[in-house]
Scaffold this motif. Structure first.
Motif, PDB file in Angstrom:
ATOM      1  N   UNK A 167       0.818  -1.210   0.000  1.00  0.00           N
ATOM      2  CA  UNK A 167       0.000   0.000   0.000  1.00  0.00           C
ATOM      3  C   UNK A 167       0.855   1.265   0.000  1.00  0.00           C
ATOM      4  N   UNK A 168       2.146   1.127   0.178  1.00  0.00           N
ATOM      5  CA  UNK A 168       3.038   2.291   0.169  1.00  0.00           C
ATOM      6  C   UNK A 168       3.758   2.431  -1.167  1.00  0.00           C
ATOM      7  N   UNK A 169       3.195   1.874  -2.235  1.00  0.00           N
ATOM      8  CA  UNK A 169       3.796   1.921  -3.559  1.00  0.00           C
ATOM      9  C   UNK A 169       3.971   3.344  -4.059  1.00  0.00           C
ATOM     10  N   UNK A 170       3.266   4.272  -3.515  1.00  0.00           N
ATOM     11  CA  UNK A 170       3.297   5.672  -3.949  1.00  0.00           C
ATOM     12  C   UNK A 170       4.359   6.488  -3.212  1.00  0.00           C
ATOM     13  N   UNK A 171       5.006   5.918  -2.197  1.00  0.00           N
ATOM     14  CA  UNK A 171       5.910   6.682  -1.343  1.00  0.00           C
ATOM     15  C   UNK A 171       7.175   7.166  -2.078  1.00  0.00           C
ATOM     16  N   UNK A 172       7.866   6.277  -2.775  1.00  0.00           N
ATOM     17  CA  UNK A 172       9.082   6.693  -3.492  1.00  0.00           C
ATOM     18  C   UNK A 172       8.740   7.724  -4.573  1.00  0.00           C
ATOM     19  N   UNK A 173       7.668   7.500  -5.381  1.00  0.00           N
ATOM     20  CA  UNK A 173       7.318   8.542  -6.352  1.00  0.00           C
ATOM     21  C   UNK A 173       6.982   9.884  -5.697  1.00  0.00           C
TER      22      UNK A 173
END
Length: 162
Positions: A32-38
């Motif tokens: 669910x943290x797939x958006x963190x690096x972007x």
């Protein structure tokens, strides 16, 4: 932040994600943290004062838009070449292959060609533009991979592992 530090951040993020794509990864609640690096890359890019060339504002903005579109297209291509499956226990896995590496290579060639176009036009495209494009690619790939993985989980009625 200096261009050198930006380049180090870009290379580190890309290397981490690129190497990880060749290993099977379990889709878990951490997915669910797939958006963190972007998000981090986007914030770093937007904070850069040289995101747009002040001497060629319109051309620079157009080139930035094209670079972000390249990132979005590469993210979709990468997601489409990522294998998603469920094992015997119903656990969902993802793994990229050589086709995904080909998408990365095409994206790299397109970005380099765009840098050549910018140089020919006399427009400065700094590392922040590349960082924004990489963020778009990672964000698109993450979302476009996670949605089908969640569909596989729903099909087999498997709760997300935690």
């Amino acid at each position: 932040m200096s261009d050198l530090l930006n380049v180090v951040v870009i290379i580190t993020a890309v290397a981490l994600v690129f190497v990880r794509q060749f290993r099977a990864q379990r889709v878990t609640s951490e997915s669910k943290t797939w958006w963190l690096i972007p998000l981090v890359l986007t914030v770093m890019a937007v904070r850069e004062p040289g995101l747009l060339d002040p001497a060629h504002h319109t051309a620079s903005a157009a080139l930035l838009g094209v670079e972000v579109l390249i990132g979005l297209a590469c993210g979709v291509g990468w997601a489409r070449t990522t294998r998603i499956w469920s094992d015997a226990d119903g656990v969902v896995w993802t793994k990229g292959g050589w086709a995904a590496a080909g998408v990365w290579l095409c994206g790299l060639v397109l970005r380099l060609a765009l840098l050549g176009v910018a140089a020919a036009m006399g427009v400065h495209q700094g590392s922040a533009a590349t960082m924004l494009s990489v963020a778009a690619m990672l964000l698109t790939r993450g979302g476009a991979t996670l949605w089908p993985a969640q569909a596989v989980q729903q099909k087999y009625r498997v709760p997300v592992a935690g």
